[in-house]
Design a protein around this motif. Structure first.
Motif, PDB file in Angstrom:
ATOM      1  N   GLU A  38       0.795  -1.222   0.000  1.00 10.68           N
ATOM      2  CA  GLU A  38       0.000   0.000   0.000  1.00 10.68           C
ATOM      3  C   GLU A  38       0.833   1.281   0.000  1.00 10.68           C
ATOM      4  O   GLU A  38       0.261   2.364   0.119  1.00 10.68           O
ATOM      5  N   SER A  39       2.160   1.189  -0.109  1.00 13.74           N
ATOM      6  CA  SER A  39       2.987   2.374   0.098  1.00 13.74           C
ATOM      7  C   SER A  39       3.974   2.631  -1.040  1.00 13.74           C
ATOM      8  O   SER A  39       5.178   2.784  -0.799  1.00 13.74           O
ATOM      9  N   PRO A  40       3.527   2.692  -2.297  1.00  9.30           N
ATOM     10  CA  PRO A  40       4.485   2.933  -3.390  1.00  9.30           C
ATOM     11  C   PRO A  40       5.166   4.291  -3.289  1.00  9.30           C
ATOM     12  O   PRO A  40       6.348   4.420  -3.630  1.00  9.30           O
ATOM     13  N   ASP A  41       4.443   5.310  -2.819  1.00 10.92           N
ATOM     14  CA  ASP A  41       5.051   6.646  -2.738  1.00 10.92           C
ATOM     15  C   ASP A  41       6.155   6.683  -1.691  1.00 10.92           C
ATOM     16  O   ASP A  41       7.216   7.290  -1.910  1.00 10.92           O
ATOM     17  N   ASP A  42       5.926   6.063  -0.539  1.00 12.83           N
ATOM     18  CA  ASP A  42       6.945   6.049   0.513  1.00 12.83           C
ATOM     19  C   ASP A  42       8.181   5.273   0.070  1.00 12.83           C
ATOM     20  O   ASP A  42       9.316   5.683   0.339  1.00 12.83           O
ATOM     21  N   LEU A  43       7.977   4.148  -0.610  1.00  9.90           N
ATOM     22  CA  LEU A  43       9.122   3.356  -1.065  1.00  9.90           C
ATOM     23  C   LEU A  43       9.879   4.078  -2.173  1.00  9.90           C
ATOM     24  O   LEU A  43      11.119   4.037  -2.226  1.00  9.90           O
ATOM     25  N   ALA A  44       9.154   4.764  -3.058  1.00 10.53           N
ATOM     26  CA  ALA A  44       9.819   5.554  -4.097  1.00 10.53           C
ATOM     27  C   ALA A  44      10.675   6.656  -3.473  1.00 10.53           C
ATOM     28  O   ALA A  44      11.771   6.953  -3.960  1.00 10.53           O
ATOM     29  N   ALA A  45      10.193   7.248  -2.368  1.00  9.07           N
ATOM     30  CA  ALA A  45      10.979   8.280  -1.684  1.00  9.07           C
ATOM     31  C   ALA A  45      12.283   7.699  -1.145  1.00  9.07           C
ATOM     32  O   ALA A  45      13.334   8.350  -1.182  1.00  9.07           O
ATOM     33  N   LEU A  46      12.231   6.460  -0.629  1.00  9.48           N
ATOM     34  CA  LEU A  46      13.465   5.818  -0.163  1.00  9.48           C
ATOM     35  C   LEU A  46      14.439   5.614  -1.325  1.00  9.48           C
ATOM     36  O   LEU A  46      15.636   5.892  -1.191  1.00  9.48           O
ATOM     37  N   PHE A  47      13.955   5.125  -2.463  1.00 10.13           N
ATOM     38  CA  PHE A  47      14.836   4.904  -3.610  1.00 10.13           C
ATOM     39  C   PHE A  47      15.452   6.227  -4.089  1.00 10.13           C
ATOM     40  O   PHE A  47      16.622   6.266  -4.471  1.00 10.13           O
ATOM     41  N   PRO A 348      31.816 -11.076  19.261  1.00  7.36           N
ATOM     42  CA  PRO A 348      30.450 -10.543  19.243  1.00  7.36           C
ATOM     43  C   PRO A 348      29.940 -10.390  17.810  1.00  7.36           C
ATOM     44  O   PRO A 348      30.711 -10.152  16.881  1.00  7.36           O
ATOM     45  N   GLY A 349      28.651 -10.553  17.634  1.00  8.30           N
ATOM     46  CA  GLY A 349      28.028 -10.375  16.321  1.00  8.30           C
ATOM     47  C   GLY A 349      26.636  -9.813  16.474  1.00  8.30           C
ATOM     48  O   GLY A 349      26.121  -9.645  17.587  1.00  8.30           O
ATOM     49  N   LEU A 350      25.997  -9.504  15.350  1.00  8.34           N
ATOM     50  CA  LEU A 350      24.672  -8.899  15.352  1.00  8.34           C
ATOM     51  C   LEU A 350      23.727  -9.680  14.443  1.00  8.34           C
ATOM     52  O   LEU A 350      24.126 -10.159  13.377  1.00  8.34           O
ATOM     53  N   ILE A 351      22.486  -9.808  14.887  1.00 10.44           N
ATOM     54  CA  ILE A 351      21.413 -10.390  14.090  1.00 10.44           C
ATOM     55  C   ILE A 351      20.379  -9.292  13.876  1.00 10.44           C
ATOM     56  O   ILE A 351      19.897  -8.692  14.845  1.00 10.44           O
ATOM     57  N   VAL A 352      20.038  -9.028  12.624  1.00  9.92           N
ATOM     58  CA  VAL A 352      19.094  -7.944  12.333  1.00  9.92           C
ATOM     59  C   VAL A 352      18.055  -8.448  11.338  1.00  9.92           C
ATOM     60  O   VAL A 352      18.383  -9.157  10.387  1.00  9.92           O
ATOM     61  N   ASN A 353      16.800  -8.113  11.619  1.00 12.61           N
ATOM     62  CA  ASN A 353      15.703  -8.442  10.704  1.00 12.61           C
ATOM     63  C   ASN A 353      15.248  -7.155  10.042  1.00 12.61           C
ATOM     64  O   ASN A 353      14.959  -6.161  10.717  1.00 12.61           O
ATOM     65  N   SER A 354      15.170  -7.179   8.716  1.00 12.96           N
ATOM     66  CA  SER A 354      14.858  -5.961   7.972  1.00 12.96           C
ATOM     67  C   SER A 354      13.383  -5.590   8.028  1.00 12.96           C
ATOM     68  O   SER A 354      12.999  -4.529   7.530  1.00 12.96           O
ATOM     69  N   GLY A 355      12.551  -6.432   8.632  1.00 10.59           N
ATOM     70  CA  GLY A 355      11.147  -6.087   8.801  1.00 10.59           C
ATOM     71  C   GLY A 355      10.365  -6.240   7.517  1.00 10.59           C
ATOM     72  O   GLY A 355      10.440  -7.257   6.827  1.00 10.59           O
ATOM     73  N   CYS A 356       9.601  -5.223   7.150  1.00  8.98           N
ATOM     74  CA  CYS A 356       8.762  -5.301   5.956  1.00  8.98           C
ATOM     75  C   CYS A 356       8.387  -3.897   5.522  1.00  8.98           C
ATOM     76  O   CYS A 356       8.909  -2.907   6.044  1.00  8.98           O
ATOM     77  N   TRP A 357       7.460  -3.808   4.566  1.00  7.48           N
ATOM     78  CA  TRP A 357       6.959  -2.517   4.080  1.00  7.48           C
ATOM     79  C   TRP A 357       5.449  -2.660   3.885  1.00  7.48           C
ATOM     80  O   TRP A 357       4.922  -2.503   2.790  1.00  7.48           O
ATOM     81  N   LEU A 358       4.739  -2.970   5.003  1.00  5.20           N
ATOM     82  CA  LEU A 358       3.339  -3.363   4.926  1.00  5.20           C
ATOM     83  C   LEU A 358       2.529  -2.763   6.061  1.00  5.20           C
ATOM     84  O   LEU A 358       3.072  -2.297   7.067  1.00  5.20           O
ATOM     85  N   ARG A 359       1.214  -2.803   5.879  1.00  5.38           N
ATOM     86  CA  ARG A 359       0.279  -2.502   6.972  1.00  5.38           C
ATOM     87  C   ARG A 359       0.015  -3.795   7.727  1.00  5.38           C
ATOM     88  O   ARG A 359      -0.236  -4.835   7.129  1.00  5.38           O
TER      89      ARG A 359
END
Length: 453
Positions: A38-47, A348-359
């Motif tokens: 639902e967020s093409p405008d927000d993702l385009a702003a990131l790009f 030491p190391g890090l684990i990171v989850n990038s999440g998503c781009w959704l409602r």
């Protein structure tokens, strides 16, 4: 692309001033009514922002960027990705991605997830992406290091290999379809329509987060729908009729003892029915909760990743790696997170989850222990990794967005004063960050003797 071969992992050596970005789980595409992006405008702003970055940028689309599973059929001469690329509402989004990929010192790598695994075996899809100037290459997994610190390896795969319901054994086999695929392609499209589907809002089932809360979501939707209908068709008409009768009786001076008796009897019967429904729902709720608690716990991907890294085992899709993993990046769960782990050698190391781009539909606690109420929240996140002052910095970025709520009156009453405030500042921001410091040179335990005059 062969999951078992050495080409499974793309190895990259990056210049020290490179901004490394991981983005996953946008789930772009779907048949009419099934597209959850639902967020093409927000993702385009990131790009656009990444395209304007002053130094080199490496963007890794880390799985489920497109959603091929939600597209049933395609037109002749098209494929599931080219059909999505042609949609007019996404024209600006893909134009900005194309401009980013065409910029100097820019690289875009596409990795598959469980919803876009077709990219691996469908050469037409890869041709549409690469020939269309959107990406530069494909890989099942990705590993990179900065030139000044090649021992700190950054590794990424989508993460569905840690989820038994969505584990794929052969990405080159179009008939390798885990259980999760069939839920999306066969079960969800056949959910009930009509009053039941509308009252329960079953079309929103793709947004329920986490999936473990689906029974609570269905039970809550049923409860609040029935209460709303009872108020609308029983209590409200009864109250209106009673008030109207009282006004007429008062104006005309007519007696109304028999009518009062009738109204009270109707109210008694309705109240008894609602009480019976409440008892039935309470018992069903307890039984459902007991069944949920007795079911085997769903594996937590982050814990499985941490255990594997601590044992020094290679990730499921990794080919031969030139160094130990210092940062493990994944997606799949739609749950952005950043945590630490300790490798088998104590580093030491890090684990990171990038999440998503959704409602997402996330639950809120209610008053009087009523069934849970689920509210809309936009989760729009990505991961950035860069070298800063000789250290490896990992940042989890969020892009706030207001989330309009469509709650029934009874739901709003159940969560009175518990609705979280909407974000006022919509600028992207760092939600969490961590730093892996550079290795200190070993101390010289035997300093050279002082010079003798």
């Amino acid at each position: 692309m062969n999951a078992g071969g050495e080409q499974a992992t793309l190895l990259r050596l990056l210049a020290d001033d490179t901004l490394l970005v991981f983005l996953s789980d946008c789930h772009i595409g779907g048949d009419e009514g099934r597209d959850i992006f639902e967020s093409p405008d927000d993702l385009a702003a990131l790009f656009r922002e990444l395209g304007d970055h002053p130094g080199p940028v490496e963007l890794v689309l880390a799985g489920d960027f497109f959603d091929c599973l939600r597209i049933g059929s395609v037109a002749t001469g098209e494929n599931r990705v080219s059909q999505t690329l042609a949609r007019p509402e996404y024209a600006d989004l893909f134009a900005t991605l194309r401009a980013l990929a065409a910029g100097p010192d820019r690289k875009v790598i596409y990795m598959p997830g469980n919803h876009d695994a077709e990219v691996c075996w469908n050469v037409d899809i890869r041709g549409a992406l690469e020939g269309g100037g959107l990406v530069h290459g494909f890989a099942l997994s990705y590993a990179a290091a900065f030139q000044s610190d090649p021992a700190k390896l950054i590794y990424c795969e989508h993460g569905n290999e840690f989820d038994p319901a969505n584990l794929k054994r052969d990405y080159d086999d179009p008939y390798d379809t885990p259980h999760g695929d069939h839920i999306v392609t066969d079960i969800i499209p056949r959910l009930p329509r009509g009053w039941a589907g509308s009252a329960l809002q079953l079309h929103e089932i793709d947004h329920v987060f986490p999936l473990d809360t689906l029974p609570q979501w269905v039970a809550g939707r049923l409860f609040y729908a029935l209460v709303t209908e009872a108020v609308r068709w029983l209590f409200a008409p009864l109250l209106v009729a009673y008030v109207a009768f009282e006004l007429i009786a008062y104006a005309t001076g007519l007696g109304h003892r028999e009518i009062n008796t009738l109204f009270f009897e109707i109210a008694y019967e309705v109240g008894f029915l609602l009480l019976a429904f409440g008892v039935f729902f309470f018992v069903a709720w307890k039984v459902a909760n007991r069944a949920i608690r007795s079911a085997p716990p769903r594996p937590v991907e982050r814990d499985a990743i941490r255990a594997r890294l601590k044992r020094g085992e290679a990730p499921p899709l990794a080919g031969p790696l030139p160094a130990d993993i210092a940062v493990f990046v994944s997606g799949h769960t739609h749950a952005p997170a950043l945590s630490q782990f300790e490798a088998s050698n104590g580093a030491p190391g890090l684990i990171v989850n990038s999440g998503c781009w959704l409602r997402q539909l996330q639950s809120l606690p209610t008053h009087l222990r009523a069934p849970q109420v689920f509210i809309n929240r936009f989760v729009q996140t990505h991961v950035r990794i860069l070298r800063r002052d000789g250290a490896l910095t990992v940042e989890l970025w969020g892009h706030p967005r207001p989330s309009p709520q469509s709650l029934r009156v009874v739901e709003r009453l159940a969560v009175t004063r518990r609705l979280p405030p909407e974000p006022l500042d919509l600028r992207p921001r760092v939600m969490a960050n961590a730093v892996l410091p550079p290795k200190r040179p070993p101390e010289n335990r035997n300093p050279p003797p002082a010079a003798i005059d």
